[in-house]
Design a protein around this motif. Structure first.
Motif, PDB file in Angstrom:
ATOM      1  N   ARG A 119       2.712  11.872   7.934  1.00  0.00           N
ATOM      2  CA  ARG A 119       2.651  11.417   6.540  1.00  0.00           C
ATOM      3  C   ARG A 119       2.133   9.970   6.456  1.00  0.00           C
ATOM      4  O   ARG A 119       1.391   9.627   5.535  1.00  0.00           O
TER       5      ARG A 119
ATOM      6  N   GLN B 252      -1.294   8.618   4.591  1.00  0.00           N
ATOM      7  CA  GLN B 252      -1.293   7.510   3.639  1.00  0.00           C
ATOM      8  C   GLN B 252      -2.373   6.495   3.985  1.00  0.00           C
ATOM      9  O   GLN B 252      -3.050   5.964   3.097  1.00  0.00           O
TER      10      GLN B 252
ATOM     11  N   ALA C 240      -5.888   7.845   3.236  1.00  0.00           N
ATOM     12  CA  ALA C 240      -6.215   7.859   1.808  1.00  0.00           C
ATOM     13  C   ALA C 240      -6.963   6.606   1.390  1.00  0.00           C
ATOM     14  O   ALA C 240      -7.734   6.625   0.418  1.00  0.00           O
TER      15      ALA C 240
ATOM     16  N   PRO D 291       3.612  16.521   0.650  1.00  0.00           N
ATOM     17  CA  PRO D 291       3.318  15.784  -0.591  1.00  0.00           C
ATOM     18  C   PRO D 291       2.097  14.870  -0.474  1.00  0.00           C
ATOM     19  O   PRO D 291       1.390  14.644  -1.471  1.00  0.00           O
ATOM     20  N   GLU D 292       1.837  14.351   0.726  1.00  0.00           N
ATOM     21  CA  GLU D 292       0.665  13.503   0.890  1.00  0.00           C
ATOM     22  C   GLU D 292      -0.634  14.293   0.766  1.00  0.00           C
ATOM     23  O   GLU D 292      -1.658  13.757   0.334  1.00  0.00           O
TER      24      GLU D 292
ATOM     25  N   ARG E 149      -1.357  14.397  -2.853  1.00  0.00           N
ATOM     26  CA  ARG E 149      -1.876  13.108  -3.329  1.00  0.00           C
ATOM     27  C   ARG E 149      -3.335  12.922  -2.941  1.00  0.00           C
ATOM     28  O   ARG E 149      -4.121  12.330  -3.705  1.00  0.00           O
TER      29      ARG E 149
ATOM     30  N   THR F 252      -5.523  15.316  -2.762  1.00  0.00           N
ATOM     31  CA  THR F 252      -6.265  16.118  -3.727  1.00  0.00           C
ATOM     32  C   THR F 252      -6.398  15.399  -5.056  1.00  0.00           C
ATOM     33  O   THR F 252      -7.442  15.440  -5.712  1.00  0.00           O
ATOM     34  N   GLN F 253      -5.343  14.723  -5.468  1.00  0.00           N
ATOM     35  CA  GLN F 253      -5.386  13.962  -6.714  1.00  0.00           C
ATOM     36  C   GLN F 253      -6.396  12.824  -6.652  1.00  0.00           C
ATOM     37  O   GLN F 253      -6.905  12.390  -7.698  1.00  0.00           O
ATOM     38  N   ARG F 254      -6.690  12.357  -5.445  1.00  0.00           N
ATOM     39  CA  ARG F 254      -7.682  11.287  -5.268  1.00  0.00           C
ATOM     40  C   ARG F 254      -9.094  11.848  -5.076  1.00  0.00           C
ATOM     41  O   ARG F 254     -10.028  11.107  -4.789  1.00  0.00           O
TER      42      ARG F 254
END
Length: 441
Positions: A330, A334, A337, A359-360, A363, A365-367
């Motif tokens: 994880r 981070q 990213a 969860p990372e 995140r 994908t959201q970026r």
């Protein structure tokens, strides 16, 4: 090649500079010589004198012999191929030159190289005023950074009284790269910029997208010339390419020590390195920009780039990679990213049994970063844990996930040996060609 079982097998204390060392090898004849000398002085007799002269002559001849070898016996070693991978043949050429007036009845090569599976220990004889050449080969068994040398040659007089050792302190660094597997059950991701869209930046390399034409410049390849437009304008005209619309690729390797299984070629870290090297080579062949990120004790970050030079940079980083990191997956995600741009794709290769890094992925994908997961099945690597549940959880989140069993893509050594070995041969016309010998079936 032969062995000398009677020679001293004790390790030599290696000096810091090249030198020739002569030392007495047998002490018993010296003790006998001193005894005869004392007897000749205390009890004069022609028997003692004869024995004294004979034994003294042996010492004199032996010492002159090794002095000649020390001044005129030299050796050279040369590495034929500087770029090697696991499974390749490491080949060296040795040369022994004897310019003295006496023959070297035996010359032992003493090698201090630290390359696994490669330790030259041979004995040769060299007549006076002649030289001997031969080759030594070994299969590279382990990736990493190693030293070829230091080394030494050792010889003696015919009576074994004196021993000469010539120390060669020069070393040569050699990096054994991981192999590249040509067939992987893992497709390359396209990135979120895939499709028919084109970017507005111009490419310095040929791509599938030819956007426009321009006047020919001196450095342009001839294959870029647009002949119909050249004939129409009566001026040399070349095609101008757009950058490829597919996104860059990042390969993220999980190097956390706590999640690794096995050792050697059968371990998870070697399987991870093999997959990473093969995926990077495939991306380069498809003219994709590819980068590497691994977070061991010494993080290895190779920013995205194209071409053969980028592939060698990644292979060098993989050759030096160790699974001794403490950062969990994880944390690596981070950090990645902040390195990966929107529109790129990430291939995550990991043997982890934990799910706290999922969860990372969301995140990322959201970026705007596409994530693809390659899980190494822990049960196939000897663990009681099963990776099917984690693979199912990754797929349920909507991410592509491939579960790799131990040996599914071969071990690093097998992957390279199946390709065979490269050799350089001279044809009848004097031309040197590269020939790959057949590999294992």
């Amino acid at each position: 090649m032969c062995e000398n079982d009677s020679m001293d097998e004790r390790p030599l204390p290696f000096p810091t500079e090249e030198k020739v060392e002569i030392k007495l090898r047998l002490r018993l004849p010296l003790i006998g010589f001193l005894f005869l000398l004392a007897a000749a002085l205390l009890l004069p007799h022609k028997v003692w004198n004869t024995l004294l002269v004979g034994l003294g002559g042996l010492f004199a001849v032996g010492y002159v012999w090794v002095r000649q070898l020390g001044a005129h016996l030299h050796a050279q070693r040369r590495l034929r191929y500087g770029w090697v991978a696991v499974g390749d043949q490491l080949e060296e050429q040795f040369t022994l030159v004897n310019r003295s007036i006496v023959p070297a009845l035996w010359v032992e090569i003493i090698d201090y190289s630290n390359i696994p599976g490669h330790k030259t220990a041979v004995v040769r004889s060299v007549p006076q005023n002649q030289q001997v050449r031969w080759r030594e080969t070994a299969v590279c068994q382990q990736r990493g950074q190693f030293l070829l040398g230091p080394w030494a040659i050792r010889s003696s007089d015919p009576f074994g009284l004196f021993q000469i050792t010539h120390f060669y302190t020069q070393t040569e660094e050699i990096i054994i790269h991981p192999p590249v597997h040509g067939q992987l059950p893992i497709p390359l991701p396209t990135g979120t910029s895939s499709g028919q869209a084109r970017v507005r930046q111009r490419s310095w390399q040929a791509t599938t997208n030819a956007a426009s034409v321009r006047d020919y410049q001196h450095s342009d390849p001839l294959r870029w010339i647009h002949w119909p437009k050249t004939a129409h304008r009566d001026i040399l005209t070349v095609r101008q390419f757009d950058q490829d619309a597919t996104g860059d690729i990042w390969i993220l390797l999980d190097c956390e020590a706590a999640v690794q299984l096995g050792s050697g070629a059968q371990g998870t870290i070697e399987q991870t390195v093999l997959l990473g090297a093969s995926l990077a080579a495939r991306a380069v062949r498809h003219n994709r920009a590819v980068g590497l990120a691994s977070y061991g004790r010494s993080p290895q970050i190779v920013h995205t780039g194209k071409g053969e030079g980028q592939q060698w940079r990644i292979l060098r980083a993989l050759a030096l990679l160790d699974a001794n990191g403490s950062a969990p997956l994880r944390t690596a995600l981070q950090d990645l990213a902040h390195l990966a741009r929107r529109g790129t794709a990430v291939i995550i290769i990991t043997p982890t049994p934990n799910a706290d890094w999922l969860p990372e992925l969301v995140r990322l994908t959201q970026r705007g970063i596409e994530s693809n997961v390659v899980l190494l099945d822990r049960q196939s690597f000897g663990s009681e844990e099963n990776s099917d549940g984690l693979a199912t959880a990754v797929r349920q989140l909507g991410f592509p996930c491939r579960l790799i069993q131990q040996g599914e893509v071969g071990t690093p050594l097998e992957a390279q040996q199946k390709r065979g070995f490269w050799e350089f041969r001279v044809t009848g016309t004097g031309k040197v060609v590269a020939v790959r010998t057949p590999g294992m079936p």
